[in-house]
Write an enzyme that holds these catalytic residues in place. Structure first.
Site, PDB file in Angstrom:
ATOM      1  N   ASP A 195     -65.952 -81.222   3.879  1.00 34.86           N
ATOM      2  CA  ASP A 195     -65.439 -81.863   2.849  1.00 34.86           C
ATOM      3  C   ASP A 195     -66.455 -82.171   1.711  1.00 34.86           C
ATOM      4  O   ASP A 195     -67.606 -82.386   2.120  1.00 34.86           O
ATOM      5  CB  ASP A 195     -64.725 -83.209   3.270  1.00 34.86           C
ATOM      6  CG  ASP A 195     -63.609 -83.630   2.088  1.00 34.86           C
ATOM      7  OD1 ASP A 195     -63.686 -83.170   1.123  1.00 34.86           O
ATOM      8  OD2 ASP A 195     -62.798 -84.395   2.500  1.00 34.86           O
TER       9      ASP A 195
HETATM   10  C1  BGC Z   1     -61.057 -84.280  -0.678  1.00 31.29           C
HETATM   11  C2  BGC Z   1     -60.727 -82.906  -0.411  1.00 31.29           C
HETATM   12  C3  BGC Z   1     -60.834 -82.058  -1.464  1.00 31.29           C
HETATM   13  C4  BGC Z   1     -62.308 -82.173  -1.986  1.00 31.29           C
HETATM   14  C5  BGC Z   1     -62.666 -80.909  -3.159  1.00 31.29           C
HETATM   15  C6  BGC Z   1     -62.405 -84.428  -1.295  1.00 31.29           C
HETATM   16  O1  BGC Z   1     -62.579 -85.759  -1.490  1.00 31.29           O
HETATM   17  O2  BGC Z   1     -61.241 -85.017   0.376  1.00 31.29           O
HETATM   18  O3  BGC Z   1     -59.573 -82.832   0.173  1.00 31.29           O
HETATM   19  O4  BGC Z   1     -60.621 -80.566  -1.165  1.00 31.29           O
HETATM   20  O5  BGC Z   1     -62.440 -83.609  -2.344  1.00 31.29           O
HETATM   21  O6  BGC Z   1     -61.965 -81.880  -4.630  1.00 31.29           O
END
Ligand code: BGC
Length: 762
Positions: free
Chosen positions: A226
């Site tokens: 993530d």
């Molecule tokens: C989120 C993800 C997301 C990523 C990219 C993170 O903060 O938890 O779900 O895909 O950011 O935006």
């Protein structure tokens, strides 16, 4: 080019591939590996206009489909597949190779700020819907990214908190949706979560990322972090994480770790190879210049319609008279300012936006004006009683307007819900109530209008118990995406028949939620004290009252169930079939649910668990058959001591119903179990020995000899003849018996263990 292009790269080049090049692209190396572009996800494409990581940066317009909360409530994998394919087409047209979704985390607690992005409190629903979406996306060759692995069920302290979960709970509740998606849909990528799982960051969790994900489930795709979830790049790579996102510019750490012997060069090469393989996979994607915006808008409308759940409909208030002869008052700011998606990384810039008020005006008969009053503001303005200050005075005016509009109407349609600021990625909520200013409007409207229908817009569930008596009908429309406004009117005016079903229980009170005492934890830990008893597994096992049960949802027609049969097709496989008939006077969809109930006297297992569902469209009078295949896994529980699934021999009840509390048909099936025979040791108890298919015989023979030798009146004889003592002795490991002066020696126990083991081996 060599057979293995990665082997031709330097260590530094390989290391560079294990981290992104920008926030949204993977690295490129010479002419060997080209960059892959990723974008959120999950319910629409959020391709930033620049490569900035900020959510605030603008993104290209894309169809805003309903988020997972709504799509999930359709219980319609075929629809999810079509939405996935549409998402893929838009991704392709925007130069995006991988969509960051779906999210299949379990809704453990309604306060989770990101529940709108997840499907269900139940792993079966989450897994089936998640797999359908992945299959749809990947049907065009665009990659999906199933997230957030694992046990990411809250936003509070999400980047550090340790989800402390026992293995059986992980295996039965928090991992199966991922397992199903991985096994059935083979996503190109998977995203690890921010949190720790039992003390170890998910990004560095070897057991999760390698042992379970790859070795057990056979995942052969790429694992990415993530965004900023990597805390120690070397540990992450060693654990099985292939790609750090976004880049931290720390590739030299990887090179140094290999040179120091802290990391194997092969591990870097493997991760780099997976980045290359991802590039090769998406090279086969179909490429589109654009998409049919009208068609995708219509699909978004269909999805919003299919996911809306009719919670109650007293006196058949809905649908509103389709001839347009009823005087309708539309009340609530949400009717003209739709709340249609959540906040955070998934926020899409829609290609257009429907609102219910315009659609209602179109739907009403030509002679009747639809009166509208906003009723309340969405900025959390105080209740109308606090009317002294300017905001309070404004609230009082709005309330008076709403009352005036409702007074002349035969039906009041009240659009209530959670304001945009109430739920977002990054924050959990603190309660499940609707804002007080909205409830005040409901109360006032109810006092002047005999028939009131409430339409709800919210991503995580809201409590209905305190106010639903004031409404004849309640339509839970969740977050409807960009076409949610027209979709709701399709249902209110009966152009479509509600068919959504709850994928989460609506509790009477927040305090009734099984994880309430533990959520969101403190001091860096959130203990999963409720274990496997999440959602209906808790309420139904303990027979606790709820506002609306899991699986519930009404229709404008009625269905009858019959002809339940179970046919055994193999040692641990069965086919279950039942017939459903539409007994009403209009077309409708029924969602038939199959639960397996475990007949144990003690609740060491949930009372029943969903193991299948089927959505069936039927004309009036028409019957249709539903069929389900059950396997041993559907009856199994995770034995931590054995490190595997276990099927106990015995009889199970198969339940077919319209919700977890509306079981219409029941039958039984019997399984011989999985033929597993536990190994006996000296620390196995007397009871375990007696009940054991091999040990029972060995011990029985030996006891008879002992009894014959020491005879009545001896201590051993007294024990064997006293039922109470004998029962208590069942709990005692055999190894303890020599201490009790029964004439049993340690050598005797050793002989018994050897005898049992050699009999078992034969
Ligand atoms: C989120 C993800 C997301 C990523 C990219 C993170 O903060 O938890 O779900 O895909 O950011 O935006």
């Amino acid at each position: 080019m060599t057979a293995d292009p990665i082997a031709a790269l330097t260590l530094a080049e390989q290391a560079s591939l294990t981290s992104g090049a920008t926030a949204w692209t993977t690295g490129a190396v010479r002419d060997v590996v080209r960059a892959v572009r990723v974008a959120d996800g999950p319910h629409g494409i959020r391709r930033p206009e620049d490569d900035s990581i900020s959510f605030a940066a603008g993104s290209l317009p894309a169809t805003c489909f309903p988020p997972a909360v709504t799509l999930g409530a359709s219980w319609d994998p075929e629809l999810a597949h079509r939405v996935g394919a549409a998402l893929a087409r838009e991704a392709s047209a925007q130069g995006v190779d991988v969509i960051l979704g779906p999210g299949v985390n379990i809704k453990r607690n309604p306060l989770c700020g990101r529940n709108f992005e997840y499907f269900s409190e139940d792993p079966h629903v989450s897994g089936i819907m998640g797999a359908a979406l992945v299959n749809g996306i990947q049907s065009l060759g665009i990659g999906a990214c199933v997230k957030h692995f694992a046990a990411n069920n809250q936003e509070t302290d999400r980047m550090r908190v340790s989800a402390d979960v026992d293995e059986q709970t992980l295996r039965e509740i928090y991992l199966p949706a991922f397992e199903h998606v991985v096994r059935e849909a083979k996503p190109y990528t998977l995203m690890c979560s921010y949190n720790r799982v039992n003390g170890v960051y998910a990004s560095q969790h070897h057991w999760l990322l390698t042992r379970v994900l790859r070795e057990e489930w056979g995942f052969d795709g790429l694992v990415m972090s993530d965004w900023t979830a990597v805390n120690d790049r070397v540990a992450a790579l060693a654990a099985g994480l292939d790609l750090e996102m976004p880049p931290t510019g720390s590739d030299e750490q990887i090179v140094a770790a290999v040179e120091d012997g802290a990391l194997e060069a092969a591990q870097v090469a493997t991760a780099a190879r997976r980045v290359l393989r991802l590039r090769e996979l998406v090279d086969h994607a179909e490429r589109f210049e654009d998409w049919d915006q009208d068609a995708h808008h219509e699909l978004a409308r269909e999805a919003a319609r299919s996911g809306a759940v009719l919670l109650k409909n007293d006196g058949g208030l809905l649908p509103v008279d389709p001839g347009g002869r009823q005087r309708v008052a539309v009340i609530g700011e949400f009717a003209r300012t739709p709340r249609y998606q959540g906040q955070g990384s998934s926020r899409v810039v829609p290609t257009r936006l429907d609102n219910a008020l315009d659609a209602l005006r179109d739907a009403a008969g030509p002679d009747l004006a639809v009166t509208f009053a906003p009723g309340f503001t969405l900025d959390g303005a105080p209740n109308a009683q606090d009317g002294q200050d300017p905001a309070g005075a404004r609230a009082a005016d709005l309330l008076a307007e709403a009352v005036a509009a409702a007074s002349g109407a035969e039906v009041a349609l009240l659009f209530l819900g959670l304001p945009d600021t109430a739920e977002t990625e990054g924050l959990d909520r603190s309660d499940i109530q609707l804002p007080g200013n909205q409830l005040r409007v409901l109360e006032a409207v109810r006092a002047v209008c005999p028939r009131v229908a409430v339409v709800l817009a919210n991503g995580a569930l809201v409590s209905v118990a305190e106010w639903q008596d004031q409404a004849d009908a309640v339509l839970e429309a969740w977050l409807g995406g960009q076409a949610g406004g027209t979709a709701v009117v399709d249902l209110l005016y009966g152009r479509a028949n509600p068919s959504g079903r709850l994928t989460e229980t609506i509790p009477l009170r927040l305090q009734d939620v099984p994880s309430h005492l533990y959520f969101p934890g403190r001091d860096g830990h959130v203990v999963h004290g409720e274990g496997r008893y999440v959602g209906y597994r808790h309420y139904d096992t303990l027979d606790r009252p709820v506002a609306y049960p899991f699986g519930h949802g009404l229709s404008y027609t009625t269905f009858e169930y019959g002809d339940l049969t179970v046919e055994q097709t193999g040692q641990n496989t069965w086919t279950v079939a039942a017939t459903v008939t539409n007994t009403g006077d209009r077309h409708g969809h029924e969602v038939v649910q199959l639960y397996v109930a475990f007949g144990e006297p003690h609740p060491t297992r949930p009372r029943h668990e969903l193991r299948g569902f089927a959505r069936l469209g039927l004309e009036p009078g028409e019957s249709g058959e539903v069929r389900f295949e059950l396997t041993g896994r559907d009856l199994a529980w995770w034995s931590t001591s054995r490190g595997g699934w276990r099927v106990d021999p015995g009889t199970f009840t198969v339940e077919i119903g319209a919700s977890s509390r509306d079981i219409r048909l029941r039958t039984q099936l019997t399984t011989p179990g999985d033929s597993h025979i536990d190994e006996l040791t000296a620390m196995s108890t007397f009871g375990e020995w007696l009940d054991h298919p091999v040990g029972g015989h060995v011990l029985g023979t030996w006891l008879m000899d002992l009894f014959a030798t020491s005879g009545q009146g001896s201590e051993a004889g007294a024990l064997l003849e006293d039922p109470l003592m004998l029962n208590a002795a069942r709990q005692v490991p055999l190894a303890k018996f020599p201490t009790f002066g029964l004439g049993v020696t340690t050598e005797d126990i050793g002989n018994l263990v050897r005898a049992a083991q050699s009999s078992a081996a034969q």
